[in-house]
Design a protein around this motif. Structure first.
Motif, PDB file in Angstrom:
ATOM      1  N   MET B   1       0.811  -1.211   0.000  1.00  0.00           N
ATOM      2  CA  MET B   1       0.000   0.000   0.000  1.00  0.00           C
ATOM      3  C   MET B   1       0.847   1.265   0.000  1.00  0.00           C
ATOM      4  O   MET B   1       0.328   2.356   0.157  1.00  0.00           O
ATOM      5  CB  MET B   1      -0.936  -0.007   1.200  1.00  0.00           C
ATOM      6  N   GLU B   3       2.631   2.186  -2.618  1.00  0.00           N
ATOM      7  CA  GLU B   3       2.941   2.568  -3.996  1.00  0.00           C
ATOM      8  C   GLU B   3       2.512   3.999  -4.290  1.00  0.00           C
ATOM      9  O   GLU B   3       1.499   4.475  -3.796  1.00  0.00           O
ATOM     10  CB  GLU B   3       2.212   1.656  -5.014  1.00  0.00           C
ATOM     11  N   TYR B   5       1.413   7.072  -7.135  1.00  0.00           N
ATOM     12  CA  TYR B   5       0.385   7.098  -8.178  1.00  0.00           C
ATOM     13  C   TYR B   5       0.837   6.445  -9.487  1.00  0.00           C
ATOM     14  O   TYR B   5       0.040   5.881 -10.226  1.00  0.00           O
ATOM     15  CB  TYR B   5      -0.032   8.556  -8.447  1.00  0.00           C
ATOM     16  N   ILE B   8       1.002   2.126  -9.786  1.00  0.00           N
ATOM     17  CA  ILE B   8      -0.201   1.286  -9.748  1.00  0.00           C
ATOM     18  C   ILE B   8      -0.891   1.369 -11.107  1.00  0.00           C
ATOM     19  O   ILE B   8      -0.707   2.330 -11.840  1.00  0.00           O
ATOM     20  CB  ILE B   8      -1.169   1.732  -8.616  1.00  0.00           C
ATOM     21  N   PRO B   9      -1.672   0.332 -11.463  1.00  0.00           N
ATOM     22  CA  PRO B   9      -2.308   0.337 -12.786  1.00  0.00           C
ATOM     23  C   PRO B   9      -3.193   1.556 -12.983  1.00  0.00           C
ATOM     24  O   PRO B   9      -3.739   2.115 -12.027  1.00  0.00           O
ATOM     25  CB  PRO B   9      -3.155  -0.941 -12.784  1.00  0.00           C
ATOM     26  N   MET B  10      -3.342   1.961 -14.238  1.00  0.00           N
ATOM     27  CA  MET B  10      -4.148   3.139 -14.557  1.00  0.00           C
ATOM     28  C   MET B  10      -5.609   2.939 -14.126  1.00  0.00           C
ATOM     29  O   MET B  10      -6.169   1.867 -14.322  1.00  0.00           O
ATOM     30  CB  MET B  10      -4.093   3.394 -16.070  1.00  0.00           C
ATOM     31  N   ALA B  11      -6.187   3.990 -13.581  1.00  0.00           N
ATOM     32  CA  ALA B  11      -7.628   4.067 -13.314  1.00  0.00           C
ATOM     33  C   ALA B  11      -8.137   2.985 -12.363  1.00  0.00           C
ATOM     34  O   ALA B  11      -9.322   2.710 -12.319  1.00  0.00           O
ATOM     35  CB  ALA B  11      -8.412   4.006 -14.622  1.00  0.00           C
ATOM     36  N   GLY B  12      -7.251   2.373 -11.598  1.00  0.00           N
ATOM     37  CA  GLY B  12      -7.687   1.343 -10.670  1.00  0.00           C
ATOM     38  C   GLY B  12      -8.027   0.027 -11.331  1.00  0.00           C
ATOM     39  O   GLY B  12      -8.626  -0.860 -10.698  1.00  0.00           O
ATOM     40  N   ASN B  13      -7.639  -0.121 -12.607  1.00  0.00           N
ATOM     41  CA  ASN B  13      -7.906  -1.385 -13.291  1.00  0.00           C
ATOM     42  C   ASN B  13      -7.225  -2.531 -12.533  1.00  0.00           C
ATOM     43  O   ASN B  13      -6.090  -2.402 -12.085  1.00  0.00           O
ATOM     44  CB  ASN B  13      -7.353  -1.354 -14.724  1.00  0.00           C
ATOM     45  N   ILE B  14      -7.933  -3.643 -12.429  1.00  0.00           N
ATOM     46  CA  ILE B  14      -7.346  -4.829 -11.791  1.00  0.00           C
ATOM     47  C   ILE B  14      -6.850  -5.731 -12.905  1.00  0.00           C
ATOM     48  O   ILE B  14      -7.642  -6.335 -13.638  1.00  0.00           O
ATOM     49  CB  ILE B  14      -8.386  -5.536 -10.895  1.00  0.00           C
ATOM     50  N   ILE B  15      -5.535  -5.766 -13.074  1.00  0.00           N
ATOM     51  CA  ILE B  15      -4.991  -6.488 -14.223  1.00  0.00           C
ATOM     52  C   ILE B  15      -4.587  -7.904 -13.874  1.00  0.00           C
ATOM     53  O   ILE B  15      -4.179  -8.673 -14.732  1.00  0.00           O
ATOM     54  CB  ILE B  15      -3.798  -5.705 -14.838  1.00  0.00           C
ATOM     55  N   PRO B  17      -6.386 -11.105 -12.410  1.00  0.00           N
ATOM     56  CA  PRO B  17      -7.686 -11.624 -11.983  1.00  0.00           C
ATOM     57  C   PRO B  17      -7.578 -12.365 -10.647  1.00  0.00           C
ATOM     58  O   PRO B  17      -6.580 -13.033 -10.396  1.00  0.00           O
ATOM     59  CB  PRO B  17      -8.075 -12.601 -13.107  1.00  0.00           C
ATOM     60  N   TYR B  23      -6.878  -9.162  -0.370  1.00  0.00           N
ATOM     61  CA  TYR B  23      -7.567  -8.215   0.506  1.00  0.00           C
ATOM     62  C   TYR B  23      -8.192  -8.991   1.654  1.00  0.00           C
ATOM     63  O   TYR B  23      -9.184  -9.686   1.475  1.00  0.00           O
ATOM     64  CB  TYR B  23      -8.621  -7.464  -0.298  1.00  0.00           C
TER      65      TYR B  23
END
Ligand code: SF4
Ligand code: SF4
Lengths: 401, 98
Positions: B1, B3, B5, B8-15, B17, B23
């Motif tokens: 946590m 990291e 800006y 981390i992946p753009m726009a909060g995308n979860i790349i 799966p 979490y």
């Protein structure tokens, strides 16, 4: 994309088009994959014309006639997420109904082109032009470009895709025309050959996309631990816009000879008073300035095109030596010290040691006409204020009071 | 946590799966479920399993080992919602404050 070349005159089609029709023609040539929209005056002709192109088989695009604007923007996001080139159009109450999804489009970094025919918001319900709709959405994360002529609307719509889809940007764009004043008035428009537009834009290369063979999640939850960082990413994308915008304009200029900039400067070089406005009042202001100049007045116009991101530094450079800047804007921010355009300008100028006086006039709400006399009246008042050394924070002009 | 800006992946995308397993929702828990073997139908004869069906966090573990039926909670993910206790037809689960 191959190198951009100047398009010879004999390949350019010249037609008389309304602002709406000019945008529809631009969209037709931009090789859209999906257009999702709901009709609303004064934007309706954009989608109507485009649907005709689709029905006639002139475009290879899926047109989704959705049940509301909320759904229109949602469908645009879905299509953009799988990598499609996407556009929509709306105005006023329609834009207001999209509200929640505007923020989703921007924060999910979907390069959707949203053409808006600026129209007053309810109530009382009113179909005519002012800027309350898109000014309200100025913090949605969309890039906003305001245009003055049908040609500019056509050109800007085409360029918008290239700016939005650039991987340094990846933000949606509102391309705005004044409702009725531009959307329904016919002007001469030079149209490029479709091949040239296709060559200029190329096929959209998505940065990332939804793909069943490579599953990802878009638009998930982010709370106290990550949300702020994603907002930072959005801000950085906005900061990247001017450079990409300039590059796209340079390529477009090679092809057409036309270039517009983030704003237009008109007779500002030695101007003591500069009029600051955009869209169609920009044209009125320029014509008025020509007359005032003949009478020996040192006055010019700074016609803004890009409201988001606001070209702060560049505007300061243009106006910093003027005695006064007169803002004409078609929006009232109720209860605010002044109004959206003047607020931006005053913030931009605040740190200067010697600032021009800023005079803010709210004009044309609900489509109330703004003839050259409005500009002259504002100019005369400003000269009085300069003599007194003091001006009100804003005032309305053209209202019976 | 930690990291930044741009890490981390753009726009909060979860790349990646299924990364929701990283979490640990157990941290949300104010109450924990306590299970009683004596009355539980799963432990008795390997039936029921309503708690397992309803648990929104896959935190009920119904285990079969050497012909015996064993019952466990996965407290790394159990968020203490109490749905299992509400659903149990034999009142074999009660909620206790942490
Ligand atoms: S309390 Fe909620 S999360 Fe925990 S085991 Fe029961 S149903 Fe699952
Ligand atoms: S719902 Fe109750 S009886 Fe059924 S398996 Fe769960 S704990 Fe046992």
């Amino acid at each position: 994309m191959t190198a951009v070349k100047r398009i010879p005159k004999d390949q350019i089609a010249i037609e008389g088009l309304t602002g709406d029709a000019a945008i529809a023609h631009a969209l037709k040539q931009c090789d859209l994959d999906v257009l999702a929209a709901y009709p609303i005056t004064p934007q309706t002709i954009i989608v109507e014309d485009y649907q005709k192109f689709a029905a006639n088989g002139e475009v290879h695009c899926r047109v989704i006639p959705v049940e509301s604007e909320h759904s229109a923007m949602s469908a645009c996001i879905g299509a953009s997420a799988v990598g499609a080139r996407v556009a929509t159009a709306s105005a006023s109450a329609g834009l207001a109904l999209m509200w929640e999804i505007l923020y989703c489009a921007a924060s999910m970094r979907m390069p959707i082109i949203f053409t808006v025919a600026n129209r007053a918001l309810s109530g009382p319900i009113n179909i005519h032009n002012d800027w309350s709709d898109t000014y309200g959405a100025r913090d949605s994360g969309f890039i906003q470009i305001y245009t003055q002529s049908c040609q500019e609307a056509y050109d800007t719509t085409i360029m918008a895709f290239k700016i939005a889809e650039d991987h340094k940007v990846l933000l949606p764009i509102m391309v705005c025309i004044d409702g009725f004043i531009l959307s329904h008035n016919v002007e001469r428009v030079e149209m490029l050959p479709t091949k040239a537009v296709e060559n200029f834009l190329g096929v959209r290369e998505p940065f990332i996309k939804l793909d069943p063979d490579n599953p990802i999640t878009m638009g998930p939850l982010a709370l106290t631990d990550y949300y702020f960082e994603f907002k930072e990413q959005q801000e950085r994308a906005m900061e990247a816009v001017p450079e990409v915008f300039a590059q796209v304009e340079t390529d477009f200029e090679k092809m057409t000879g036309r270039r517009y900039g983030m704003f237009e400067e008109y007779r500002t070089d030695d101007a003591e008073i500069i009029i600051f406005t955009h869209s169609t009042p920009g044209g009125t202001a320029k014509a008025t300035v020509d007359v005032l100049r003949e009478k020996g007045e040192k006055v010019g116009v700074l016609r803004l095109r890009m409201f988001r991101p606001f070209p702060t530094k560049e505007i300061v450079e243009v106006v910093k030596n003027a005695k006064a800047v007169i803002v004409f804007e078609k929006c009232r921010s109720f209860g605010a010290p002044s109004n959206p355009l003047a607020l931006e300008l005053r913030t931009a100028l605040y740190d200067l040691e010697k600032r021009p006086m800023v005079v803010d006039f709210v004009i044309g709400l609900g489509g109330r006409d703004c003839p050259p006399t409005t500009i002259v009246e504002g100019y005369e008042k400003t000269k009085e204020y300069l003599k007194k050394g003091k001006a009100p924070l804003y005032e309305t002009m053209g209202v019976r009071k | 946590m930690s990291e930044k800006y741009n890490e981390i992946p753009m726009a909060g995308n979860i790349i990646e799966p299924g990364n929701a397993t990283k979490y640990k929702t157990g941290g949300w828990r104010a109450q924990r479920p306590i299970h009683t073997d004596e009355t539980c139908l799963w432990v008795k004869n390997g039936t029921c399993g309503l708690c397992w069906i309803y648990c929104p966090d896959n935190s009920v573990k119904l285990i079969e080992k050497d012909g015996k039926y064993i019952y466990e909670f996965d407290l790394e993910y159990c968020k203490g919602c109490g749905i299992c206790a509400n659903q149990c037809p034999t009142d074999s689960i009660r909620m206790e404050n942490e």
